[in-house]
Design a protein around this motif. Structure first.
Motif, PDB file in Angstrom:
ATOM      1  N   VAL A  11       0.745  -1.136  -0.265  1.00  0.00           N
ATOM      2  CA  VAL A  11       0.089  -0.017  -0.129  1.00  0.00           C
ATOM      3  C   VAL A  11       0.834   1.379  -0.259  1.00  0.00           C
ATOM      4  O   VAL A  11       1.958   1.440   0.305  1.00  0.00           O
ATOM      5  CB  VAL A  11      -0.613  -0.019   1.480  1.00  0.00           C
ATOM      6  CG1 VAL A  11      -1.765   1.108   1.219  1.00  0.00           C
ATOM      7  CG2 VAL A  11      -2.122  -1.623   1.161  1.00  0.00           C
ATOM      8  N   LYS A  12       0.964   1.615  -0.695  1.00  0.00           N
ATOM      9  CA  LYS A  12       1.733   3.597  -0.950  1.00  0.00           C
ATOM     10  C   LYS A  12       0.514   4.294  -0.714  1.00  0.00           C
ATOM     11  O   LYS A  12      -0.344   4.827  -1.229  1.00  0.00           O
ATOM     12  CB  LYS A  12       1.804   3.287  -2.737  1.00  0.00           C
ATOM     13  CG  LYS A  12       2.906   4.359  -2.647  1.00  0.00           C
ATOM     14  CD  LYS A  12       3.828   5.319  -4.299  1.00  0.00           C
ATOM     15  CE  LYS A  12       3.949   4.355  -4.963  1.00  0.00           C
ATOM     16  NZ  LYS A  12       5.046   4.493  -6.115  1.00  0.00           N
ATOM     17  N   VAL A  13       1.184   5.218   0.526  1.00  0.00           N
ATOM     18  CA  VAL A  13       0.283   6.457   1.088  1.00  0.00           C
ATOM     19  C   VAL A  13       1.034   7.976   0.778  1.00  0.00           C
ATOM     20  O   VAL A  13       2.208   7.429   1.434  1.00  0.00           O
ATOM     21  CB  VAL A  13       0.581   6.143   2.323  1.00  0.00           C
ATOM     22  CG1 VAL A  13      -0.529   7.251   3.162  1.00  0.00           C
ATOM     23  CG2 VAL A  13      -0.491   4.805   2.232  1.00  0.00           C
ATOM     24  N   VAL A  14       1.216   8.645  -0.472  1.00  0.00           N
ATOM     25  CA  VAL A  14       1.925   9.550  -0.050  1.00  0.00           C
ATOM     26  C   VAL A  14       1.127  11.297   0.880  1.00  0.00           C
ATOM     27  O   VAL A  14       0.419  10.908   0.853  1.00  0.00           O
ATOM     28  CB  VAL A  14       1.381   9.859  -1.805  1.00  0.00           C
ATOM     29  CG1 VAL A  14       1.917  11.461  -2.074  1.00  0.00           C
ATOM     30  CG2 VAL A  14       1.980   8.838  -2.729  1.00  0.00           C
ATOM     31  N   GLY A  15       2.045  11.762   1.415  1.00  0.00           N
ATOM     32  CA  GLY A  15       2.084  12.522   2.241  1.00  0.00           C
ATOM     33  C   GLY A  15       2.952  13.224   3.022  1.00  0.00           C
ATOM     34  O   GLY A  15       3.907  12.731   3.001  1.00  0.00           O
ATOM     35  N   THR A  16       2.289  14.193   3.871  1.00  0.00           N
ATOM     36  CA  THR A  16       3.742  15.274   4.245  1.00  0.00           C
ATOM     37  C   THR A  16       3.175  15.692   5.459  1.00  0.00           C
ATOM     38  O   THR A  16       2.155  15.463   6.072  1.00  0.00           O
ATOM     39  CB  THR A  16       4.121  16.384   3.931  1.00  0.00           C
ATOM     40  OG1 THR A  16       2.873  17.260   3.311  1.00  0.00           O
ATOM     41  CG2 THR A  16       4.475  15.637   2.485  1.00  0.00           C
ATOM     42  N   GLY A  17       4.077  15.792   6.625  1.00  0.00           N
ATOM     43  CA  GLY A  17       3.452  16.850   8.346  1.00  0.00           C
ATOM     44  C   GLY A  17       2.736  15.417   9.077  1.00  0.00           C
ATOM     45  O   GLY A  17       3.168  14.479   8.950  1.00  0.00           O
ATOM     46  N   ASP A  18       1.741  16.095   9.753  1.00  0.00           N
ATOM     47  CA  ASP A  18       0.521  15.454  10.247  1.00  0.00           C
ATOM     48  C   ASP A  18      -0.049  14.036   9.617  1.00  0.00           C
ATOM     49  O   ASP A  18       0.221  13.427   9.839  1.00  0.00           O
ATOM     50  CB  ASP A  18      -0.453  16.105  10.248  1.00  0.00           C
ATOM     51  CG  ASP A  18       0.516  17.413  11.394  1.00  0.00           C
ATOM     52  OD1 ASP A  18       1.465  16.827  12.238  1.00  0.00           O
ATOM     53  OD2 ASP A  18      -0.513  17.951  11.902  1.00  0.00           O
ATOM     54  N   LYS A  19      -0.067  13.945   8.455  1.00  0.00           N
ATOM     55  CA  LYS A  19      -0.712  12.621   7.626  1.00  0.00           C
ATOM     56  C   LYS A  19       0.244  11.690   7.793  1.00  0.00           C
ATOM     57  O   LYS A  19      -0.375  10.627   7.901  1.00  0.00           O
ATOM     58  CB  LYS A  19      -1.504  12.892   5.924  1.00  0.00           C
ATOM     59  CG  LYS A  19      -2.378  14.138   6.090  1.00  0.00           C
ATOM     60  CD  LYS A  19      -2.835  14.436   5.057  1.00  0.00           C
ATOM     61  CE  LYS A  19      -3.691  14.943   5.179  1.00  0.00           C
ATOM     62  NZ  LYS A  19      -4.620  14.922   3.639  1.00  0.00           N
ATOM     63  N   ARG A  20       2.100  12.306   7.491  1.00  0.00           N
ATOM     64  CA  ARG A  20       2.529  10.836   7.567  1.00  0.00           C
ATOM     65  C   ARG A  20       2.474  10.237   8.858  1.00  0.00           C
ATOM     66  O   ARG A  20       2.778   9.051   9.032  1.00  0.00           O
ATOM     67  CB  ARG A  20       4.264  11.290   7.194  1.00  0.00           C
ATOM     68  CG  ARG A  20       4.101  12.073   5.813  1.00  0.00           C
ATOM     69  CD  ARG A  20       5.806  12.714   5.486  1.00  0.00           C
ATOM     70  NE  ARG A  20       6.866  11.071   6.114  1.00  0.00           N
ATOM     71  CZ  ARG A  20       7.115  10.766   5.260  1.00  0.00           C
ATOM     72  NH1 ARG A  20       6.856  10.125   4.126  1.00  0.00           N
ATOM     73  NH2 ARG A  20       8.507   9.248   5.542  1.00  0.00           N
ATOM     74  N   VAL A  21       2.262  11.392  10.155  1.00  0.00           N
ATOM     75  CA  VAL A  21       2.634  10.331  11.045  1.00  0.00           C
ATOM     76  C   VAL A  21       1.548   9.977  12.153  1.00  0.00           C
ATOM     77  O   VAL A  21       1.452   8.689  12.178  1.00  0.00           O
ATOM     78  CB  VAL A  21       2.214  11.645  12.343  1.00  0.00           C
ATOM     79  CG1 VAL A  21       2.509  11.106  14.468  1.00  0.00           C
ATOM     80  CG2 VAL A  21       3.907  12.457  12.388  1.00  0.00           C
ATOM     81  N   GLU A  22       0.007  10.213  11.447  1.00  0.00           N
ATOM     82  CA  GLU A  22      -0.736   9.233  11.786  1.00  0.00           C
ATOM     83  C   GLU A  22      -0.662   8.409  10.635  1.00  0.00           C
ATOM     84  O   GLU A  22      -1.396   6.672  11.152  1.00  0.00           O
ATOM     85  CB  GLU A  22      -2.151  10.007  10.576  1.00  0.00           C
ATOM     86  CG  GLU A  22      -3.648   9.283  11.143  1.00  0.00           C
ATOM     87  CD  GLU A  22      -3.974   9.190  12.620  1.00  0.00           C
ATOM     88  OE1 GLU A  22      -4.702   8.388  13.132  1.00  0.00           O
ATOM     89  OE2 GLU A  22      -3.378   9.423  13.293  1.00  0.00           O
TER      90      GLU A  22
END
Length: 83
Positions: A11-22
């Motif tokens: 599963v690939k998830v792209v994001g930065t900041g709080d979304k990465r932490v979550e």
């Protein structure tokens, strides 16, 4: 008869900041493993029954779900019977 079904997904998830932490927090709950990462994405390896994989991908959706690759279900008979 009784059996043990399992499925594997990348599963690939792209994001930065709080979304990465979550995304990492949810991955930990689901016992998913990070198999690739950069400053802008993670690729998680998660296995289990289909319901578990469906729940994982639903939670990753709002966090930047970009791609999914699933194996399909494999199973083996449970119990001590031999061939």
């Amino acid at each position: 008869g009784p059996h043990v079904p399992r499925e594997l997904a990348l599963v690939k998830v792209v994001g930065t900041g709080d979304k990465r932490v979550e995304a990492l927090r949810i991955a930990d709950i689901f016992r998913a493993r990070v198999v690739d990462s950069s400053h802008s994405h993670f690729i998680f390896e998660v296995s289990g029954d289909s319901g578990k994989l469906n729940a994982f991908t639903e939670l990753m959706g709002p966090l930047g779900l970009a791609d999914i690759s699933r194996t399909g279900v494999v199973a083996i008979a449970s119990g001590a019977e031999s061939l």
